[in-house]
Design a protein around this motif. Structure first.
Motif, mmCIF file in Angstrom:
data_model
loop_
_atom_site.group_PDB
_atom_site.id
_atom_site.type_symbol
_atom_site.label_atom_id
_atom_site.label_comp_id
_atom_site.label_asym_id
_atom_site.label_seq_id
_atom_site.Cartn_x
_atom_site.Cartn_y
_atom_site.Cartn_z
ATOM 1 N N ARG B 297 0.826 -1.212 0.000
ATOM 2 C CA ARG B 297 0.000 0.000 0.000
ATOM 3 C C ARG B 297 0.859 1.260 0.000
ATOM 4 N N GLU B 300 -0.674 4.760 0.528
ATOM 5 C CA GLU B 300 -0.890 5.201 1.921
ATOM 6 C C GLU B 300 0.424 5.585 2.583
ATOM 7 N N ASP B 329 -1.974 -5.184 2.767
ATOM 8 C CA ASP B 329 -3.114 -5.975 2.285
ATOM 9 C C ASP B 329 -2.625 -7.314 1.761
#
Lengths: 343, 343
Positions: B297, B300, B329
């Motif tokens: 990710r 982010e 994830d």
């Protein structure tokens, strides 16, 4: 705000001629009618137009910065080539005392807004653009505003590839695919198919043209060429479907050349590795899995781009012109026997 | 040349204490002995030391620039994660009016020379460092010289992960691998092996620790853990050899988690796709070929890095601290039946 410097477009408007004509007057005056030339020269004098004022600024400033566009990460296998180019460019720029500044843009209009911001802010001294395309408005803007730039990608659709206002470096995809045909023939392959992108992209059309030229040279006719090629969007699933179609119309194929490593991977999976395949871009995937691919030699592309930036504004009428066409490398790899991977 | 601003190191030397003690006086004075605190405060006053002067400059300058190191392209599959991070950071920085400037460096000492050049030239206002490691001298230098920075990567080997002088964002690889064990169990897998990097890299050890923790929770003992894991350098060929070793000592495995997609690809090829595998980084290769992988990710991560840069210099003693640990994830993909690919 400071008075805007006159651009080549201002000269063209004042003299009621095209920008190309102004360019010709500056660089190849002998090909312009005397009357037109006089009108353009008068407009240049009246407006005080100086070609490549910004280029001179580039050479006199001590700390120089090059702007490069960085697109959002889109996934896929082949996009990595522009990242590799950026790595090579940054390293080589630094060795010349140049820094690389990144910017992003959502489309060409947005990118031109970014040009304006970077130029107005005196933040950067030159631009390196990648991924040129037909009717590219970005290079037009940079020429119009006298900004030094080099493109990785030729000026598609412009008849005069040696336009002294557009310096470019590109990889000769046509020659690369032609070489790949020759290399496959050395391994004994006779029927060599081509899995390409839909027509209309400059790079994709050149790659297909290299394959077609090599086959024509050995006496293969147009209808046979049609039988030996299909088109596919640049995805693994799409390439698998296209491979099925290609093999249905040409079950006698000995090998397939694909316009990208993504397409090549689709061929490889669909044929269970049984058919030799050559991809394009020599991505980490081709290296890791082990299939042949055509390498763009981005390190040489980066070196050439920086050499050309040094020359911007120095182009002489009738001189060698500011462009470089890099011959790619065909990297042949032994494709192992079918071993079983995924479905 | 302007007089150099006093650094936290100058204060530490003047007060005959460590840099950490000066940091504590500034941020957690209650934990410092009164006598020591008085000596440090005297040195701060005498030298006129102002923590994070450069951080304040960052917030007051209108056009701000972040420096990010771009390493040479090294090939391989997993390196792409830092390119993805750069793409995300550039996009998000631009939305905040920040530009990204690239630099390169051959090693940590060279990188510190680059810091000096960029700081002296007033070219950049903050640094974003990736790939921190044990005993990283780069962050030490930036702290010493009051330069605002954020690292993608925690301060490995520093006991106090909430050091208010070191803002960082990292991905919780331990949690990611733990989740992957749980997801594999949902699919029916019972014996889950781990193919990791040699011990000693912070990120690799965390990933292995996540696997070990999940197995211990279900009552698996230490000697069994030793049987279910092997180490490998990060290459496909090395991973294939390591997979043979792992399967020789644990032929009962139902699935393997690997510390990278490169290692995962080695497992996949060696086992002909028969054994479910989960890689790390969710690279384009995992997506194209179709195997499970843990996604960092990076978008982010980039957002958090920029948030933290806004906070540098604002950290309050006893406040929430300047770090973010992002949960990755687990992307599960159906691994097709063996279809035959390469050898």
């Amino acid at each position: 705000m400071a008075r805007r410097l006159p651009t080549i477009g201002d000269v063209a408007r004042a003299a009621s001629v095209s920008r190309q004509t102004v360019s010709n007057v500056l660089n190849s005056p002998e090909i312009v009618r005397a009357q037109t030339r006089a009108r353009v020269e008068a407009a240049i004098a009246e407006l005080g137009y100086r070609p490549h004022a910004a280029a001179r600024r580039l050479r006199t400033r001590r700390a120089s910065t090059i702007a490069v566009r960085l697109d959002p990460f889109v996934g896929g296998i082949s996009g990595a080539v522009l990242d590799r180019f950026l790595h090579a460019l940054t390293e080589r720029a630094e060795a010349k005392g140049l820094s690389v500044m990144l910017y992003t843009a959502t489309d060409a209009a947005d990118e031109i807004r970014q040009f304006r911001r970077l130029v107005d802010g005196a933040v950067v001294d030159a631009f390196v653009l990648a991924a040129t395309y037909y009717g590219d408005p970005r290079t037009e803007w940079l020429i119009e505003h006298g900004q030094p730039f080099v493109t990785f990608g030729r000026p598609w659709g412009i008849a005069d590839l040696s336009d002294p206002l557009h310096f470019w470096v590109d990889v000769d995809g046509r020659a690369g695919v032609r070489d790949a045909v020759a290399r496959l023939r050395e391994t004994g392959a006779q029927q060599i198919g081509f899995l390409g992108w839909p027509a209309g992209s400059g790079t994709g059309d050149e790659r297909r043209a290299g394959w077609a030229a090599a086959l024509r040279e050995s006496g293969i006719g147009d209808s046979e060429l049609v039988r030996l090629t299909v088109e596919s969007e640049d995805g693994v699933a799409e390439a698998r479907a296209a491979t099925r179609k290609l093999l249905a119309q040409a079950s006698d194929l000995d090998a397939i050349i694909a316009a990208s490593d993504t397409l090549a991977l689709g061929v490889l999976i669909e044929t269970a590795g049984a058919l030799p395949v050559v991809g394009f871009d020599n991505t980490p995937v081709a290296e890791a899995i082990g299939f042949s691919s055509i390498d763009q030699r981005v390190d040489e592309v980066a070196a050439a781009a920086l050499e050309l930036l040094d020359l911007v504004g120095h182009a002489e009428a009738g001189g060698p012109g500011g462009h470089r066409l890099i011959a790619p490398d065909v990297i042949m790899r032994a494709q192992g026997p079918a071993l079983g991977l995924v479905g």
